[in-house]
Scaffold this active site. Structure first.
Site, PDB file in Angstrom:
ATOM      1  N   GLY A 156       0.786  -1.232   0.000  1.00  0.00           N
ATOM      2  CA  GLY A 156       0.000   0.000   0.000  1.00  0.00           C
ATOM      3  C   GLY A 156       0.816   1.278   0.000  1.00  0.00           C
ATOM      4  O   GLY A 156       1.810   1.414  -0.716  1.00  0.00           O
ATOM      5  N   TYR A 179     -11.255   1.996  14.950  1.00  0.00           N
ATOM      6  CA  TYR A 179     -10.283   2.519  13.981  1.00  0.00           C
ATOM      7  C   TYR A 179     -10.224   4.047  14.077  1.00  0.00           C
ATOM      8  O   TYR A 179      -9.146   4.640  14.151  1.00  0.00           O
ATOM      9  CB  TYR A 179     -10.655   2.089  12.553  1.00  0.00           C
ATOM     10  CG  TYR A 179      -9.665   2.585  11.517  1.00  0.00           C
ATOM     11  CD1 TYR A 179      -8.404   2.003  11.412  1.00  0.00           C
ATOM     12  CD2 TYR A 179      -9.969   3.647  10.664  1.00  0.00           C
ATOM     13  CE1 TYR A 179      -7.473   2.463  10.478  1.00  0.00           C
ATOM     14  CE2 TYR A 179      -9.049   4.103   9.729  1.00  0.00           C
ATOM     15  CZ  TYR A 179      -7.803   3.508   9.645  1.00  0.00           C
ATOM     16  OH  TYR A 179      -6.883   3.970   8.728  1.00  0.00           O
TER      17      TYR A 179
END
Length: 286
Positions: A15, A167
């Protein structure tokens, strides 16, 4: 531009972290990929070397599992022993909306990896960063911080766990950490800033279920609306390299521009309290 500079990138094998590594090598930087899965990192390193060619900077790989305080300690001991200087630390690794699990030390996984692991890592490398000044710390957060709250009575989500909320909390913690670290580093020559990369097509979403029939649509949509990892990495690279931000301290950037954050992300009292509690959680005794 980065020749002779040593940069640590956590989560550098996929990523945004991988794309950041590629860009820094192209600029002649010496990059240490700090990752948990050594086999995947070896493979990623080979791909990166092929992509950047023989004229790029030096690439090293080191094992770092942010879900283990022991691993963070041994990684930092090695770095301090082997590296005379660190010019940039990029706290990039992240776990996104995973099912409820705990780290080796018993912390909720997203808070443990995204915040506490990086908190300890930065703390242990601070002396070296100060000796290497002018140096930089770059913290990768997310716009989803907006959905997070710091609940000091339940930082570990023991009472209730919502993966998206957890998160958001971990990413809000990243911004509060940046805010307090910046205050503490005033005048040391170590600049710390955060960024939100936007929505990037990466394997971060591997815990998010997409129905099989929707998969082709999802692929199309993600190409249209989400950034590539290379685009997502631009602000990380900017904060690591650009002379424009040399004097900037404690700010958050997106698309290489300074952002205005919600008040909860810059609340100094909360930032200080989170810092103190984080020290206790990771076992730092001053």
């Amino acid at each position: 531009i980065m020749r002779g500079k040593t940069i640590i990138v956590t989560g550098a094998n996929s990523g945004i972290g991988k794309a950041t590594t590629v860009e820094l090598l192209r600029r002649g930087g010496r990059v240490i990929m700090a990752c948990r899965d050594m086999k995947r990192t070896e493979e990623a390193a080979q791909e990166i070397r092929l992509e950047t060619g023989p004229d790029s900077g030096e690439l090293l790989i080191k094992c770092l599992d942010l879900a283990s305080l022991k691993s963070v300690h041994s990684f930092c001991e090695d770095i301090i022993k082997e590296e005379p200087r660190i010019d940039v630390l990029i706290n990039n690794a992240g776990i996104y909306q995973c099912p409820y699990t705990r780290t080796e030390d018993g912390f909720e996984m997203q808070f443990g990896v995204n915040h506490l692991g990086h908190f300890l890592l930065t703390h242990l490398l601070l002396d070296l960063l100060k000796r290497s000044a002018p140096s930089r710390v770059v913290v990768v957060s997310s716009k989803l911080y907006k959905y997070g709250e710091i609940d000091f009575d339940d930082l570990d989500s023991e009472r209730r766990y919502d993966k998206a909320f957890a998160y958001g909390r971990s990413k809000l913690a990243n911004l509060l950490f940046t805010c307090e670290l910046a205050r503490r580093l005033e005048g040391t020559g170590v600049a710390v800033n955060a960024l939100t990369p936007g929505i990037v097509r990466t394997n971060l979403g591997r815990h998010v279920n997409i129905p099989l029939l929707a998969k082709p649509l999802w692929e199309l949509a993600s190409r249209a609306f989400f950034k590539s990892p290379e685009e997502g990495a631009q602000t990380s690279v900017y904060l690591a390299c650009s002379p424009d931000v040399e004097e900037v301290q404690g700010k958050c950037f997106a698309d290489c521009q300074e952002q205005k954050l919600l008040p909860k992300a810059t609340d100094q009292e909360v930032a200080r309290k989170l810092w103190d509690i984080s020290e206790v959680m990771v076992g730092i005794t001053m």
